[in-house]
Design a protein around this motif. Structure first.
Motif, PDB file in Angstrom:
ATOM      1  N   LEU A 283       2.249   5.751   5.291  1.00 29.37           N
ATOM      2  CA  LEU A 283       2.477   6.055   3.879  1.00 29.37           C
ATOM      3  C   LEU A 283       1.427   5.399   2.980  1.00 29.37           C
ATOM      4  O   LEU A 283       1.212   5.853   1.853  1.00 29.37           O
ATOM      5  CB  LEU A 283       3.878   5.592   3.462  1.00 29.37           C
ATOM      6  CG  LEU A 283       5.043   6.315   4.147  1.00 29.37           C
ATOM      7  CD1 LEU A 283       6.372   5.729   3.691  1.00 29.37           C
ATOM      8  CD2 LEU A 283       5.002   7.815   3.882  1.00 29.37           C
ATOM      9  N   ALA A 284       0.761   4.361   3.467  1.00 24.67           N
ATOM     10  CA  ALA A 284      -0.269   3.686   2.678  1.00 24.67           C
ATOM     11  C   ALA A 284      -1.618   4.384   2.747  1.00 24.67           C
ATOM     12  O   ALA A 284      -2.498   4.105   1.931  1.00 24.67           O
ATOM     13  CB  ALA A 284      -0.424   2.233   3.152  1.00 24.67           C
ATOM     14  N   ALA A 285      -1.792   5.285   3.708  1.00 20.12           N
ATOM     15  CA  ALA A 285      -3.116   5.847   3.984  1.00 20.12           C
ATOM     16  C   ALA A 285      -3.382   7.128   3.197  1.00 20.12           C
ATOM     17  O   ALA A 285      -2.475   7.850   2.803  1.00 20.12           O
ATOM     18  CB  ALA A 285      -3.252   6.130   5.482  1.00 20.12           C
TER      19      ALA A 285
ATOM     20  N   GLY B 292       0.815  -1.209   0.000  1.00 21.75           N
ATOM     21  CA  GLY B 292       0.000   0.000   0.000  1.00 21.75           C
ATOM     22  C   GLY B 292       0.845   1.252   0.000  1.00 21.75           C
ATOM     23  O   GLY B 292       0.545   2.229  -0.700  1.00 21.75           O
ATOM     24  N   ALA B 293       1.938   1.243   0.779  1.00 24.35           N
ATOM     25  CA  ALA B 293       2.831   2.401   0.827  1.00 24.35           C
ATOM     26  C   ALA B 293       3.496   2.642  -0.520  1.00 24.35           C
ATOM     27  O   ALA B 293       3.815   3.789  -0.869  1.00 24.35           O
ATOM     28  CB  ALA B 293       3.889   2.196   1.909  1.00 24.35           C
ATOM     29  N   ALA B 294       3.705   1.565  -1.284  1.00 23.11           N
ATOM     30  CA  ALA B 294       4.335   1.683  -2.595  1.00 23.11           C
ATOM     31  C   ALA B 294       3.332   1.971  -3.708  1.00 23.11           C
ATOM     32  O   ALA B 294       3.719   2.106  -4.871  1.00 23.11           O
ATOM     33  CB  ALA B 294       5.098   0.397  -2.919  1.00 23.11           C
TER      34      ALA B 294
ATOM     35  N   ALA C 263      -3.322  -5.180  -1.158  1.00 23.76           N
ATOM     36  CA  ALA C 263      -2.597  -4.152  -0.407  1.00 23.76           C
ATOM     37  C   ALA C 263      -3.524  -3.489   0.600  1.00 23.76           C
ATOM     38  O   ALA C 263      -4.732  -3.357   0.366  1.00 23.76           O
ATOM     39  CB  ALA C 263      -2.033  -3.103  -1.358  1.00 23.76           C
ATOM     40  N   HIS C 264      -2.966  -3.092   1.734  1.00 23.22           N
ATOM     41  CA  HIS C 264      -3.708  -2.265   2.687  1.00 23.22           C
ATOM     42  C   HIS C 264      -3.610  -0.812   2.246  1.00 23.22           C
ATOM     43  O   HIS C 264      -2.514  -0.258   2.136  1.00 23.22           O
ATOM     44  CB  HIS C 264      -3.126  -2.392   4.095  1.00 23.22           C
ATOM     45  CG  HIS C 264      -3.364  -3.712   4.747  1.00 23.22           C
ATOM     46  ND1 HIS C 264      -4.460  -4.493   4.488  1.00 23.22           N
ATOM     47  CD2 HIS C 264      -2.624  -4.390   5.681  1.00 23.22           C
ATOM     48  CE1 HIS C 264      -4.409  -5.600   5.213  1.00 23.22           C
ATOM     49  NE2 HIS C 264      -3.307  -5.560   5.940  1.00 23.22           N
ATOM     50  N   ARG C 265      -4.756  -0.195   1.999  1.00 21.42           N
ATOM     51  CA  ARG C 265      -4.805   1.225   1.654  1.00 21.42           C
ATOM     52  C   ARG C 265      -5.856   1.885   2.546  1.00 21.42           C
ATOM     53  O   ARG C 265      -6.974   2.193   2.105  1.00 21.42           O
ATOM     54  CB  ARG C 265      -5.161   1.417   0.174  1.00 21.42           C
ATOM     55  CG  ARG C 265      -4.167   0.833  -0.808  1.00 21.42           C
ATOM     56  CD  ARG C 265      -2.773   1.454  -0.678  1.00 21.42           C
ATOM     57  NE  ARG C 265      -2.774   2.897  -0.849  1.00 21.42           N
ATOM     58  CZ  ARG C 265      -2.623   3.517  -2.018  1.00 21.42           C
ATOM     59  NH1 ARG C 265      -2.496   2.822  -3.126  1.00 21.42           N
ATOM     60  NH2 ARG C 265      -2.612   4.824  -2.086  1.00 21.42           N
TER      61      ARG C 265
ATOM     62  N   GLY D 226       7.692  -1.405  14.313  1.00 18.72           N
ATOM     63  CA  GLY D 226       6.501  -2.082  13.796  1.00 18.72           C
ATOM     64  C   GLY D 226       6.249  -1.665  12.356  1.00 18.72           C
ATOM     65  O   GLY D 226       7.178  -1.541  11.556  1.00 18.72           O
ATOM     66  N   VAL D 227       4.980  -1.416  12.019  1.00 19.20           N
ATOM     67  CA  VAL D 227       4.622  -1.027  10.643  1.00 19.20           C
ATOM     68  C   VAL D 227       4.039   0.376  10.587  1.00 19.20           C
ATOM     69  O   VAL D 227       3.362   0.736   9.631  1.00 19.20           O
ATOM     70  CB  VAL D 227       3.615  -2.027  10.032  1.00 19.20           C
ATOM     71  CG1 VAL D 227       4.244  -3.382   9.820  1.00 19.20           C
ATOM     72  CG2 VAL D 227       2.350  -2.116  10.883  1.00 19.20           C
ATOM     73  N   GLN D 228       4.344   1.203  11.605  1.00 19.38           N
ATOM     74  CA  GLN D 228       3.758   2.543  11.618  1.00 19.38           C
ATOM     75  C   GLN D 228       4.106   3.347  10.371  1.00 19.38           C
ATOM     76  O   GLN D 228       3.252   4.025   9.799  1.00 19.38           O
ATOM     77  CB  GLN D 228       4.206   3.316  12.872  1.00 19.38           C
ATOM     78  CG  GLN D 228       3.556   2.834  14.154  1.00 19.38           C
ATOM     79  CD  GLN D 228       4.477   1.914  14.916  1.00 19.38           C
ATOM     80  OE1 GLN D 228       5.036   0.982  14.349  1.00 19.38           O
ATOM     81  NE2 GLN D 228       4.647   2.170  16.202  1.00 19.38           N
ATOM     82  N   LYS D 229       5.365   3.286   9.949  1.00 17.86           N
ATOM     83  CA  LYS D 229       5.778   4.069   8.782  1.00 17.86           C
ATOM     84  C   LYS D 229       5.016   3.614   7.543  1.00 17.86           C
ATOM     85  O   LYS D 229       4.451   4.445   6.809  1.00 17.86           O
ATOM     86  CB  LYS D 229       7.279   3.916   8.556  1.00 17.86           C
ATOM     87  CG  LYS D 229       7.793   4.663   7.330  1.00 17.86           C
ATOM     88  CD  LYS D 229       9.285   4.481   7.138  1.00 17.86           C
ATOM     89  CE  LYS D 229       9.623   3.068   6.696  1.00 17.86           C
ATOM     90  NZ  LYS D 229      11.066   2.906   6.363  1.00 17.86           N
ATOM     91  N   GLU D 230       4.981   2.311   7.291  1.00 18.49           N
ATOM     92  CA  GLU D 230       4.295   1.798   6.104  1.00 18.49           C
ATOM     93  C   GLU D 230       2.798   2.081   6.166  1.00 18.49           C
ATOM     94  O   GLU D 230       2.184   2.434   5.151  1.00 18.49           O
ATOM     95  CB  GLU D 230       4.548   0.292   5.960  1.00 18.49           C
ATOM     96  CG  GLU D 230       5.965  -0.082   5.596  1.00 18.49           C
ATOM     97  CD  GLU D 230       6.930  -0.064   6.771  1.00 18.49           C
ATOM     98  OE1 GLU D 230       8.141  -0.240   6.547  1.00 18.49           O
ATOM     99  OE2 GLU D 230       6.472   0.149   7.920  1.00 18.49           O
ATOM    100  N   ALA D 231       2.199   1.915   7.361  1.00 15.59           N
ATOM    101  CA  ALA D 231       0.768   2.167   7.505  1.00 15.59           C
ATOM    102  C   ALA D 231       0.438   3.630   7.224  1.00 15.59           C
ATOM    103  O   ALA D 231      -0.585   3.950   6.613  1.00 15.59           O
ATOM    104  CB  ALA D 231       0.303   1.771   8.904  1.00 15.59           C
TER     105      ALA D 231
END
Length: 281
Positions: free
Chosen positions: A188-190, A114-116, A155-157, A181-186
């Motif tokens: 950037l995916a939002a 999702g972040a990508a 993907a999580h978006r 954890g996944v805070q950064k990716e979460a």
């Protein structure tokens, strides 16, 4: 661009009924204060995503705000069940919820995809596992280069990601230290990102360049909420309140006890209570 707001205003501007929301944090930096403000504002019909749903999702589910939970582990860490989540699944109380279960790896890969800006995550996994039998979102694809069979998940978006962090700079950049954890990716995916922080500092000069920093242009709203992760911990600020997790098991086991606790500790109090609770921990 990051805007500094009160917690109530940040939630009001960022979250909407029906949103898909990730309240992320892994063992620490769990955004309890933001979740409680979401409950106070009665934002409902939420699809909740999180690698490790714990007591904040138990509380949101118990208050009837969730329609769906996408997760890889659900439990009161170190204690046992999420009893309000179980009541919703088994007895549709206070409402039925849909559940989508994944492995930790699949959840992390889905956030990264999702972040990508990708529609799906492809990875090695789920071979010989039973989850594909109950989760139709798990598919298998053939690598066009090697012919290898690989797992694929959407993907999580999220519409919104909510996280807690140690510091924000005056410019609105956010610093996360400790277990990431996944805070950064979460984030950037939002589509929209809300961050609560312990404090605001002038800048991050002198800090190690490899620390996790979310730049201000990735964030919509920042609220300064000291103690905003309690009863989880914030590295460098306060410890985990183990007693609160142990007590939650008994509170959440009874519908009336749960309702009374939520009234006394969430519905009728503001975020300032968190600062008081962490004093002396």
């Amino acid at each position: 661009m990051a805007e500094f707001l009160s917690l109530a205003e940040a939630v009001r501007r960022t979250l909407r009924d029906g949103d898909t929301v990730a309240f992320e944090g892994f063992t620490h930096l769990i955004p309890h204060a933001a979740a409680h403000e979401t409950i106070r504002q009665g934002i409902k019909d939420l699809a909740l995503i999180r690698m490790t749903p714990d007591i904040i999702y138990d509380q949101m589910i118990g208050m009837g705000l969730a329609r769906k939970v996408v997760f890889s582990y659900a439990g009161n860490p170190g204690v046992g069940l999420l009893r309000r989540m179980r009541d919703a699944i088994e007895n549709a109380y206070p409402r039925a919820i849909d559940t989508v279960e994944h492995s930790h790896s699949a959840m992390a890969q889905a956030y990264e995809a999702g972040a990508a800006g990708l529609p799906l995550a492809v990875f090695r996994g789920y071979k010989g596992a039973d989850l594909p039998k109950v989760n139709p979102d798990i598919r298998f694809v053939t690598c066009p280069f090697t012919g290898e069979q690989l797992a694929a998940v959407p993907a999580h978006r999220p519409d919104v990601t909510v996280i807690h962090a140690q510091k924000a700079s005056r410019k609105g950049d956010v610093l996360i230290e400790g277990i990431i954890g996944v805070q950064k990716e979460a984030a950037l995916a939002a589509k929209r990102v809300l961050v609560t922080v312990e404090e605001v500092v002038p800048d991050f000069r002198g800090l190690h360049p490899n620390l996790c920093i979310l730049p201000h242009w990735t964030i919509d709203a920042i609220a300064v909420v000291p103690g905003g992760a309690h009863p989880s911990y914030t590295h460098g600020y306060y410890a985990r309140d183990n007693k609160a997790y142990l007590e939650w098991d008994g509170i959440s086991a009874d519908r009336e006890a749960f309702a009374a606790w939520m009234r006394d500790n969430v519905l009728t109090v503001g975020p300032e209570i968190f600062a008081e609770r962490v004093k002396g921990l």
